[in-house]
Write a protein that holds these residues in place. Structure first.
Motif, PDB file in Angstrom:
ATOM      1  N   PHE A 148      45.554  44.003  42.843  1.00 29.44           N
ATOM      2  CA  PHE A 148      44.984  43.023  41.927  1.00 29.44           C
ATOM      3  C   PHE A 148      44.855  41.626  42.530  1.00 29.44           C
ATOM      4  CE2 PHE A 148      45.903  46.407  39.003  1.00 29.44           C
ATOM      5  CZ  PHE A 148      44.861  46.325  38.092  1.00 29.44           C
ATOM      6  N   MET A 149      45.336  41.422  43.742  1.00 30.55           N
ATOM      7  CA  MET A 149      45.073  40.143  44.407  1.00 30.55           C
ATOM      8  C   MET A 149      43.689  40.148  45.055  1.00 30.55           C
ATOM      9  SD  MET A 149      47.376  40.343  47.851  1.00 30.55           S
ATOM     10  CE  MET A 149      46.667  41.001  49.365  1.00 30.55           C
ATOM     11  N   THR A 150      43.064  41.316  45.142  1.00 30.02           N
ATOM     12  CA  THR A 150      41.709  41.400  45.680  1.00 30.02           C
ATOM     13  C   THR A 150      40.709  40.937  44.623  1.00 30.02           C
ATOM     14  OG1 THR A 150      41.224  43.653  44.905  1.00 30.02           O
ATOM     15  CG2 THR A 150      42.450  43.434  46.977  1.00 30.02           C
ATOM     16  N   GLN A 151      39.469  40.870  45.028  1.00 28.55           N
ATOM     17  CA  GLN A 151      38.386  40.542  44.100  1.00 28.55           C
ATOM     18  C   GLN A 151      37.476  41.761  43.941  1.00 28.55           C
ATOM     19  OE1 GLN A 151      39.591  37.980  42.626  1.00 28.55           O
ATOM     20  NE2 GLN A 151      38.041  36.409  42.958  1.00 28.55           N
ATOM     21  N   ALA A 152      38.091  42.919  43.752  1.00 29.35           N
ATOM     22  CA  ALA A 152      37.343  44.165  43.647  1.00 29.35           C
ATOM     23  C   ALA A 152      36.477  44.184  42.387  1.00 29.35           C
ATOM     24  CB  ALA A 152      38.296  45.352  43.648  1.00 29.35           C
TER      25      ALA A 152
END
Length: 247
Positions: A148-152
């Protein structure tokens, strides 16, 4: 657009587990994948993340397919598996650094997001710890932070509440709702039906490798010829259909 699965047939060693499966996970929505044990939930997820190759059909995320553009396809997806998978030789900090490299993310911005999640899941003082020192629940939290730290565009979480304490479950649901509000899609496989009913916008019900029903709770009621039903009622009805296939 997000996830589009069309006429997917697939499984293991040329034995089809999934048979002509089609569904969508629209932008800005949470879709729960529901089914009995052996219905094909994990097999569906394995095809979406690219562990298994479809025998027939297509899978696209924002119009991208694994066959045509594997790197861009994978960078659209963040995945939290049911069983945490961590590298024993890497610390928590190194897992975060590796995720930043894998997704080609801005280092400073991503660490800002990571620090917030680490504090939320009470891991901020454990950056130098190795996986051997984490409990199962803590390992699951590491997977959640890295995803959830990604910008998926699409977050896939498989049985996400396994091993989590009630506070961590609440924190996870908070993050999931934030991603939804930002326009991302969330595809969640779970047996916790009351939580799925409370948070999901739509549902995909799998039975014997086929989509038995798809849509909102109201649409599921119509497809099962029920009224004022909750997800538990619908799930039990699907179980009865399996027990009494000729009814």
């Amino acid at each position: 657009m997000s996830l589009e699965v069309k006429h997917l047939t697939g499984g293991y060693a040329q034995v089809p587990v999934l048979k002509d499966v089609s569904f969508t996970v629209p932008d800005g929505e949470i879709v729960a994948l529901i089914g009995l044990n052996g219905a094909g939930k994990s097999t569906t997820i394995k095809h979406i993340i690219g562990v298994l190759t479809p025998m027939k059909g297509t899978i696209a995320v924002n119009g991208l397919t694994l066959a045509k553009n594997p790197d861009a396809y994978h960078q659209q997806i963040a995945y939290v598996p049911e069983t945490p998978v961590l590298y024993p030789e890497l610390t928590l900090k190194e897992h975060i650094e590796m995720t930043i490299l894998a997704y080609d993310l801005d280092h400073d911005e991503t660490w800002q997001r990571a620090h917030r999640l680490l504090k939320m899941f009470r891991l901020d003082n454990k950056l130098d710890w190795f996986p051997i020192h984490f409990s199962k629940g803590m390992r699951q939290k590491v997977m959640i932070v890295c995803a959830f730290m990604t910008q998926a565009s699409l977050y896939i979480i498989d049985e996400p509440f396994t091993g989590l304490d009630p506070l961590a479950i609440n924190d996870l649901l908070t993050i999931v709702n934030e991603k939804k509000q930002e326009g991302a899609s969330v595809f969640m496989s779970t047996h916790i039906l009351d939580t799925a009913q409370k948070y999901a916008d739509q549902f995909v019900l799998l039975n014997h490798g086929r989509v038995r029903a798809e849509g909102t709770l109201k649409q599921l009621e119509e497809q099962f010829h029920m009224s004022a039903a909750d997800l538990d009622d619908i799930y039990l009805q699907m179980t009865k259909e399996e027990a009494d296939p000729d009814d």
